[in-house]
Design an enzyme around this catalytic site. Sequence first.
Site, short mmCIF file in Angstrom:
data_model
loop_
_atom_site.label_atom_id
_atom_site.label_comp_id
_atom_site.label_asym_id
_atom_site.label_seq_id
_atom_site.Cartn_x
_atom_site.Cartn_y
_atom_site.Cartn_z
N GLU A 118 0.95 -1.16 0.20
CA GLU A 118 -0.05 0.00 -0.01
C GLU A 118 1.02 1.33 -0.10
O GLU A 118 2.01 1.24 0.83
CB GLU A 118 -0.82 -0.02 1.35
N GLU A 185 -8.68 1.41 -4.73
CA GLU A 185 -9.57 1.07 -3.65
C GLU A 185 -10.67 2.29 -3.46
O GLU A 185 -9.94 3.49 -2.72
CB GLU A 185 -9.04 0.66 -2.54
#
Length: 264
Positions: A118, A185
């Site tokens: 991430e 996302e």
Amino acid sequence: MSASEKWTAPRVRGLKGRRRIAMLTAYDCPTARLLDAAGIPIALVGDSVGMTQLGYETTLPVTLEQMIHHTAAVARGAGRALVVADLPFLSYQPSLADAIRSAGRLVKEAGADAVKLEGGEAYADTVRALIACGIPVMGHVGLLPQSVRALGGYRTQGRTEESAERIRRDARALDEAGCFAIVLECIPAGLAAEITRAVSAPTIGIGAGPECDGQVLVVNDLLGLSERTPGFVRPYARLRETIGEAFAKFRQDVESGAFPGAPG
């Protein structure tokens, strides 16, 4: 390419603009075998295992050892799918050495084909270092579950121009660093479409609208096993109800003597 041929990071990257990509999470060998038999190209061993399987409230407590354990199980079941393992919280953030060591263990010990991390611009050098070691990397921008404390919860990102521009920069940085795919996302559909057009790597959306190059779901959500699911999820089964009914029927049959029944 043969339908039975093993999926690789370059093969997935080559789908950009040619075919949409389906990705599902998997945490165990039986699920991986079913996913593989269905022709899903990518099995993501997500650190979401902490919430879906281990009872944690967030992904933050998940350890590298736990990720190795679950990745190895998935790798044993996935014959063709590309097995991508999440680098868990604090397994890669402290230093390049930590990132290389953690990713290396997921590949060498657990059998992962690639890793996912991430973050954007701040981790471009990490992506380059891992690729230099021969480890393909999938990126992840937008809502970052490992940063849930800093973000103030699981909220859609990119709604302000400042936030949207940061996500654009992050996606470009990961693309330039060499990520073979990038997860988007929980960002607005328009922003996801813009990023998808701007980067050379395929984008895989989750709560990011229909214009991404692919889509991913948490397998528990897809199967209807989760107690609560995000609004963007489409359950393809209602297994929570089915399993609950089966458990209750078994209890009733044991209590009544109907199971196992008379011998012979």
